[in-house]
Design a protein around this motif. Structure first.
Motif, PDB file in Angstrom:
ATOM      1  N   PHE A 250      40.131  39.631  26.794  1.00  0.00           N
ATOM      2  CA  PHE A 250      40.273  40.335  28.067  1.00  0.00           C
ATOM      3  C   PHE A 250      39.796  41.769  27.898  1.00  0.00           C
ATOM      4  N   SER A 280      42.974  45.320  34.655  1.00  0.00           N
ATOM      5  CA  SER A 280      42.646  44.353  33.617  1.00  0.00           C
ATOM      6  C   SER A 280      41.856  43.187  34.199  1.00  0.00           C
ATOM      7  N   ARG A 281      41.075  42.570  33.338  1.00  0.00           N
ATOM      8  CA  ARG A 281      40.318  41.377  33.698  1.00  0.00           C
ATOM      9  C   ARG A 281      40.283  40.438  32.495  1.00  0.00           C
ATOM     10  N   ARG A 309      48.937  42.402  37.118  1.00  0.00           N
ATOM     11  CA  ARG A 309      47.780  42.734  36.287  1.00  0.00           C
ATOM     12  C   ARG A 309      47.347  44.189  36.447  1.00  0.00           C
ATOM     13  N   ASP A 310      47.406  44.726  37.668  1.00  0.00           N
ATOM     14  CA  ASP A 310      46.928  46.078  37.947  1.00  0.00           C
ATOM     15  C   ASP A 310      48.047  46.948  38.500  1.00  0.00           C
ATOM     16  N   ASP A 341      45.039  42.067  41.954  1.00  0.00           N
ATOM     17  CA  ASP A 341      43.705  42.671  41.920  1.00  0.00           C
ATOM     18  C   ASP A 341      43.778  43.920  42.775  1.00  0.00           C
TER      19      ASP A 341
END
Length: 391
Positions: A250, A280-281, A309-310, A341
């Protein structure tokens, strides 16, 4: 919803913290300075006696105690090494290498150091984090709207190492460089057939993140421990691979922006601004998700109350100093949220926070404060008692 039981708990905690804060600051200034000297050592004292242009290094070791909703009361030993390399003058800011070893009433222990070191004439900056902890955490699920009723405990051990080396380039206060980051989660323990066991997010039973980071730092603050002017901007981007020994692939991008304005020359009152982001991705393990709330930003929300995640969050703080006194007060307000996201950002879903606090200066030469904050969020509030400003 704040119940009568919670109100009583809040009242008792607040009274205890006020007594603790009052006791720790009740001695007069002269007695307090003498007490501080008992725990202060000067490694280069003889050299300074021979040459007064050399910075007098300080190594401070003392018992420490603090409070936050994540840890309850914690007790232990703290050390802080303040120094400059030989050959550094006024153009070089004081390097700070703290270390804290503490045990909490929630049966947690942690060893932590967040260091920032300036070489001669600030040609290089070496900064980073070192953390080892056994950390029981409350878990509510993943998402921005998880219910309080979902609460369960999630225990794990963590070892984190993140050194970054930055070289001054293009500008007096601009540094560019790189480093690496290792984040190892192990010895996980959670409720059988509970929320975590049913959802099983990636890395729920342990993970290892190993990655290379590029970084940029702009830091024009004249004082690192309690800034009164200048800008601070840190940007890091890390690429994490299984080839480096990690369990997940990641990328992780973070930034931290701060600005300080001296709005009262008479009392040195400060208006401070703060914005943070994490994005993050890829195949992200649970340990690398953004955890909403802390003693540093979004005070009032327990750390990890919301996880995604963000993250985007901001705060403004007014720091009131009383002339010819060690005492001060602060008021703060902020907002933020977590996102699957960040493209889904909406103003109407932002979570608020606000609060107030008291300050007592324990080291005038380094402008270092003892801090007691009371933070409020949406249907929540918490206290924080520790050393140094939140940002």
């Amino acid at each position: 919803m704040i119940t009568l039981r919670n109100l009583k708990k809040i009242k008792h905690t607040f009274i205890f913290l006020l007594i603790l804060f009052g006791f720790s600051t009740s001695v007069n200034a002269q007695t307090f300075d003498k007490l501080k000297e008992i725990f202060t050592f000067y490694p280069n004292k003889k050299a300074v006696e021979r040459d007064s242009t050399i910075y007098k290094q300080k190594f401070i070791v003392a018992p420490v105690f603090s409070y936050s909703p994540e840890t309850n009361f914690s007790f232990g030993t703290g050390a802080k090494y303040l120094f400059k390399f030989n050959g550094s003058g006024e153009e070089t800011r004081v390097s700070n290498m703290p270390m804290s070893i503490q045990y909490t009433l929630n049966n947690q222990f942690f060893v932590y150091s967040g260091f920032e070191v300036f070489t001669n004439q600030e040609k290089w900056v070496i900064e980073g984090n070192l953390l080892f902890q056994n950390y029981p955490r409350l878990y509510y699920g993943i998402g921005k709207d998880t219910p309080d009723s979902a609460e369960e405990q999630y225990d794990y051990n963590q070892f984190l190492l993140e050194p970054i080396f930055l070289k001054r380039m293009f500008h007096r206060y601009l540094f560019v460089g790189a480093g690496f980051r290792l984040n190892h989660i192990y010895n996980t323990d959670f409720e059988a057939d509970g929320l975590i066991d049913r959802n099983r997010p990636d890395g729920f039973n342990g993970s290892t993140s190993v990655g290379a980071e590029v970084a940029m730092l702009f830091d024009s603050r004249s004082n690192i421990l309690n800034a009164q002017d200048g800008w601070y901007f840190e940007f890091t981007h890390g690429e994490y691979f299984k080839a480096l020994g990690g369990t997940h692939k990641f990328n992780l991008t973070r930034f931290d922006l701060r600005h300080y304005l001296d709005v009262s020359k008479k009392n040195n009152d400060i208006l401070a601004f703060h914005v943070v982001g994490q994005f993050s991705r890829g195949n992200l393990p649970f340990s690398e998700y953004a955890f909403f709330g802390s003693s540093e930003i979004m005070r009032g929300y327990q750390e990890g109350r919301f996880v995604e995640r963000d993250l985007l969050a901001t705060q403004v703080e007014y720091r009131k100093n009383f002339k010819n006194s060690r005492w001060g007060m602060v008021g703060f307000v902020g907002t933020g949220d977590v996102y699957n996201d960040v493209k889904s950002f909406q103003f109407k879903t932002l979570k608020p926070n606000y609060g107030l606090g008291a300050r007592f200066m324990i080291d005038k030469s380094e402008n270092l404060n003892l801090r007691l904050d009371w933070g409020f969020g949406k249907n929540t509030n918490n206290f924080y008692f520790t050393i140094a400003e939140s940002f």
